[in-house]
Write a protein that holds these residues in place. Sequence first.
Motif, PDB file in Angstrom:
ATOM      1  N   THR A  12     -35.077 -83.017 -62.974  1.00 33.92           N
ATOM      2  CA  THR A  12     -34.005 -81.827 -63.579  1.00 33.92           C
ATOM      3  C   THR A  12     -32.796 -82.707 -63.683  1.00 33.92           C
ATOM      4  OG1 THR A  12     -35.399 -80.335 -62.542  1.00 33.92           O
ATOM      5  CG2 THR A  12     -32.931 -80.052 -62.866  1.00 33.92           C
ATOM      6  N   GLN A  13     -32.315 -83.420 -62.559  1.00 28.81           N
ATOM      7  CA  GLN A  13     -30.991 -84.105 -62.963  1.00 28.81           C
ATOM      8  C   GLN A  13     -31.006 -85.070 -63.952  1.00 28.81           C
ATOM      9  OE1 GLN A  13     -28.299 -83.148 -61.041  1.00 28.81           O
ATOM     10  NE2 GLN A  13     -29.716 -81.590 -60.348  1.00 28.81           N
ATOM     11  N   ALA A  14     -32.004 -85.728 -64.284  1.00 26.22           N
ATOM     12  CA  ALA A  14     -32.352 -86.692 -65.377  1.00 26.22           C
ATOM     13  C   ALA A  14     -32.316 -85.884 -66.536  1.00 26.22           C
ATOM     14  CB  ALA A  14     -33.464 -87.616 -65.238  1.00 26.22           C
ATOM     15  N   VAL A  15     -32.839 -84.641 -66.581  1.00 25.61           N
ATOM     16  CA  VAL A  15     -32.654 -83.996 -67.912  1.00 25.61           C
ATOM     17  C   VAL A  15     -31.375 -83.489 -68.108  1.00 25.61           C
ATOM     18  CG1 VAL A  15     -33.475 -81.866 -68.810  1.00 25.61           C
ATOM     19  CG2 VAL A  15     -35.109 -83.408 -67.827  1.00 25.61           C
ATOM     20  N   LEU A  16     -30.699 -83.141 -67.155  1.00 27.07           N
ATOM     21  CA  LEU A  16     -29.364 -82.813 -67.272  1.00 27.07           C
ATOM     22  C   LEU A  16     -28.338 -83.929 -67.848  1.00 27.07           C
ATOM     23  CD1 LEU A  16     -28.995 -80.547 -64.420  1.00 27.07           C
ATOM     24  CD2 LEU A  16     -28.891 -79.678 -66.604  1.00 27.07           C
ATOM     25  N   ARG A  17     -28.755 -85.236 -67.318  1.00 29.53           N
ATOM     26  CA  ARG A  17     -27.847 -86.337 -67.891  1.00 29.53           C
ATOM     27  C   ARG A  17     -28.241 -86.658 -69.288  1.00 29.53           C
ATOM     28  NH1 ARG A  17     -29.182 -87.880 -62.649  1.00 29.53           N
ATOM     29  NH2 ARG A  17     -30.766 -89.103 -63.490  1.00 29.53           N
ATOM     30  N   GLU A  18     -29.628 -86.171 -69.648  1.00 28.48           N
ATOM     31  CA  GLU A  18     -30.115 -86.731 -70.954  1.00 28.48           C
ATOM     32  C   GLU A  18     -29.406 -85.754 -71.940  1.00 28.48           C
ATOM     33  OE1 GLU A  18     -34.262 -86.977 -72.364  1.00 28.48           O
ATOM     34  OE2 GLU A  18     -34.758 -86.973 -70.078  1.00 28.48           O
ATOM     35  N   PHE A  19     -29.145 -84.653 -71.605  1.00 34.08           N
ATOM     36  CA  PHE A  19     -28.195 -83.614 -72.394  1.00 34.08           C
ATOM     37  C   PHE A  19     -26.773 -83.655 -72.157  1.00 34.08           C
ATOM     38  CE2 PHE A  19     -32.913 -82.724 -72.781  1.00 34.08           C
ATOM     39  CZ  PHE A  19     -32.896 -82.067 -74.032  1.00 34.08           C
ATOM     40  N   ALA A  20     -26.409 -84.530 -71.355  1.00 32.47           N
ATOM     41  CA  ALA A  20     -24.961 -84.536 -71.108  1.00 32.47           C
ATOM     42  C   ALA A  20     -24.414 -83.288 -70.439  1.00 32.47           C
ATOM     43  CB  ALA A  20     -23.921 -84.809 -72.352  1.00 32.47           C
ATOM     44  N   LEU A  21     -25.113 -82.878 -69.580  1.00 30.29           N
ATOM     45  CA  LEU A  21     -24.759 -81.599 -68.820  1.00 30.29           C
ATOM     46  C   LEU A  21     -24.656 -81.836 -67.355  1.00 30.29           C
ATOM     47  CD1 LEU A  21     -27.196 -79.166 -70.773  1.00 30.29           C
ATOM     48  CD2 LEU A  21     -24.918 -79.005 -71.112  1.00 30.29           C
ATOM     49  N   GLU A  22     -24.428 -82.937 -66.940  1.00 25.78           N
ATOM     50  CA  GLU A  22     -24.338 -83.195 -65.561  1.00 25.78           C
ATOM     51  C   GLU A  22     -23.003 -82.634 -64.833  1.00 25.78           C
ATOM     52  OE1 GLU A  22     -24.837 -85.653 -67.798  1.00 25.78           O
ATOM     53  OE2 GLU A  22     -23.567 -87.281 -67.236  1.00 25.78           O
ATOM     54  N   ASN A  23     -22.136 -82.617 -65.864  1.00 24.34           N
ATOM     55  CA  ASN A  23     -20.771 -81.956 -65.251  1.00 24.34           C
ATOM     56  C   ASN A  23     -20.425 -80.661 -65.865  1.00 24.34           C
ATOM     57  OD1 ASN A  23     -20.132 -84.536 -63.876  1.00 24.34           O
ATOM     58  ND2 ASN A  23     -19.617 -85.345 -65.891  1.00 24.34           N
ATOM     59  N   ALA A  24     -21.512 -80.096 -66.463  1.00 26.12           N
ATOM     60  CA  ALA A  24     -21.222 -78.610 -67.163  1.00 26.12           C
ATOM     61  C   ALA A  24     -21.198 -77.612 -65.819  1.00 26.12           C
ATOM     62  CB  ALA A  24     -22.486 -78.375 -67.807  1.00 26.12           C
ATOM     63  N   SER A  25     -20.826 -76.469 -65.959  1.00 29.45           N
ATOM     64  CA  SER A  25     -20.618 -75.565 -65.032  1.00 29.45           C
ATOM     65  C   SER A  25     -22.036 -75.142 -64.646  1.00 29.45           C
ATOM     66  CB  SER A  25     -19.834 -74.249 -65.516  1.00 29.45           C
ATOM     67  OG  SER A  25     -20.853 -73.649 -66.359  1.00 29.45           O
ATOM     68  N   GLU A  26     -22.107 -74.807 -63.547  1.00 26.90           N
ATOM     69  CA  GLU A  26     -23.492 -74.146 -62.844  1.00 26.90           C
ATOM     70  C   GLU A  26     -24.074 -73.373 -63.736  1.00 26.90           C
ATOM     71  OE1 GLU A  26     -26.795 -74.398 -60.538  1.00 26.90           O
ATOM     72  OE2 GLU A  26     -25.040 -75.557 -60.259  1.00 26.90           O
ATOM     73  N   ASP A  27     -23.503 -72.418 -64.084  1.00 31.63           N
ATOM     74  CA  ASP A  27     -23.737 -71.372 -65.093  1.00 31.63           C
ATOM     75  C   ASP A  27     -24.443 -71.882 -66.269  1.00 31.63           C
ATOM     76  OD1 ASP A  27     -24.236 -68.516 -65.996  1.00 31.63           O
ATOM     77  OD2 ASP A  27     -22.645 -69.166 -67.487  1.00 31.63           O
ATOM     78  N   GLU A  28     -23.752 -72.817 -66.912  1.00 30.77           N
ATOM     79  CA  GLU A  28     -24.337 -73.560 -68.456  1.00 30.77           C
ATOM     80  C   GLU A  28     -25.424 -74.293 -67.984  1.00 30.77           C
ATOM     81  OE1 GLU A  28     -20.819 -75.138 -71.043  1.00 30.77           O
ATOM     82  OE2 GLU A  28     -20.585 -75.703 -69.035  1.00 30.77           O
ATOM     83  N   ARG A  29     -25.570 -75.009 -66.889  1.00 30.42           N
ATOM     84  CA  ARG A  29     -26.878 -75.909 -66.507  1.00 30.42           C
ATOM     85  C   ARG A  29     -27.929 -74.919 -66.193  1.00 30.42           C
ATOM     86  NH1 ARG A  29     -23.331 -78.988 -62.534  1.00 30.42           N
ATOM     87  NH2 ARG A  29     -23.948 -77.469 -61.292  1.00 30.42           N
ATOM     88  N   SER A  30     -27.720 -73.836 -65.711  1.00 33.61           N
ATOM     89  CA  SER A  30     -28.901 -72.601 -65.262  1.00 33.61           C
ATOM     90  C   SER A  30     -29.320 -71.897 -66.547  1.00 33.61           C
ATOM     91  CB  SER A  30     -28.165 -71.629 -64.365  1.00 33.61           C
ATOM     92  OG  SER A  30     -28.056 -72.023 -63.219  1.00 33.61           O
ATOM     93  N   ARG A  31     -28.202 -71.549 -67.381  1.00 29.87           N
ATOM     94  CA  ARG A  31     -29.097 -71.102 -68.820  1.00 29.87           C
ATOM     95  C   ARG A  31     -29.757 -72.399 -69.480  1.00 29.87           C
ATOM     96  NH1 ARG A  31     -23.986 -68.858 -71.818  1.00 29.87           N
ATOM     97  NH2 ARG A  31     -23.239 -70.815 -71.065  1.00 29.87           N
ATOM     98  N   PHE A  32     -29.234 -73.316 -69.651  1.00 30.73           N
ATOM     99  CA  PHE A  32     -29.985 -74.379 -70.403  1.00 30.73           C
ATOM    100  C   PHE A  32     -31.189 -74.863 -69.501  1.00 30.73           C
ATOM    101  CE2 PHE A  32     -31.393 -78.874 -70.498  1.00 30.73           C
ATOM    102  CZ  PHE A  32     -31.691 -78.883 -71.927  1.00 30.73           C
ATOM    103  N   LEU A  33     -31.349 -74.738 -68.368  1.00 34.37           N
ATOM    104  CA  LEU A  33     -32.807 -74.987 -67.621  1.00 34.37           C
ATOM    105  C   LEU A  33     -33.629 -73.900 -67.645  1.00 34.37           C
ATOM    106  CD1 LEU A  33     -31.393 -77.049 -64.727  1.00 34.37           C
ATOM    107  CD2 LEU A  33     -32.615 -77.936 -66.497  1.00 34.37           C
ATOM    108  N   ALA A  34     -32.861 -72.681 -67.694  1.00 40.43           N
ATOM    109  CA  ALA A  34     -33.863 -71.492 -68.041  1.00 40.43           C
ATOM    110  C   ALA A  34     -34.512 -71.443 -69.297  1.00 40.43           C
ATOM    111  CB  ALA A  34     -32.983 -70.000 -67.695  1.00 40.43           C
ATOM    112  N   GLY A  35     -33.439 -71.714 -70.451  1.00 33.72           N
ATOM    113  CA  GLY A  35     -34.238 -71.716 -71.616  1.00 33.72           C
ATOM    114  C   GLY A  35     -35.237 -72.831 -72.100  1.00 33.72           C
ATOM    115  N   LEU A  36     -34.980 -73.987 -71.204  1.00 32.01           N
ATOM    116  CA  LEU A  36     -35.871 -75.143 -71.403  1.00 32.01           C
ATOM    117  C   LEU A  36     -37.308 -74.785 -70.784  1.00 32.01           C
ATOM    118  CD1 LEU A  36     -36.521 -78.076 -72.577  1.00 32.01           C
ATOM    119  CD2 LEU A  36     -35.303 -78.918 -70.335  1.00 32.01           C
ATOM    120  N   GLY A  37     -37.043 -74.209 -69.376  1.00 36.67           N
ATOM    121  CA  GLY A  37     -38.271 -73.809 -68.698  1.00 36.67           C
ATOM    122  C   GLY A  37     -39.016 -72.661 -69.863  1.00 36.67           C
TER     123      GLY A  37
END
Length: 105
Positions: A12-37
């Motif tokens: 999950t952390q690697a995916v967030l890095r791939e999409f340059a979201l590691e420093n995004a807000s928790e809300d943005e990361r959660s929404r992205f991961l929910a959609g990807l899921g």
Amino acid sequence: MDIKDILNDEMTQAVLREFALENASEDERSRFLAGLGENIMGRIMIEVLKVLPEQRRAEFDELVGSGDPEALEKFIYPYIPNFDLFVQQEARKEIDRTKEYTQQS
């Protein structure tokens, strides 16, 4: 099943890095991961249905709705013996497809 059931914390952390979201807000990361899921789950469902005999699809639908992942995996095993590997491979394909799409936009 959600993204955390599909991807371990490290992936999950690697995916967030791939999409340059590691420093995004928790809300943005959660929404992205929910959609990807959701996309990954849709892909897995389609690929399972491709190998599942037509006469077993109603039972498959019931098991999906039951929320019992162990029963579902047992049901799928004769058709996809290494379901965990299958899920990881399909997840990777969807992640790559999503990455391609976002780079084109």
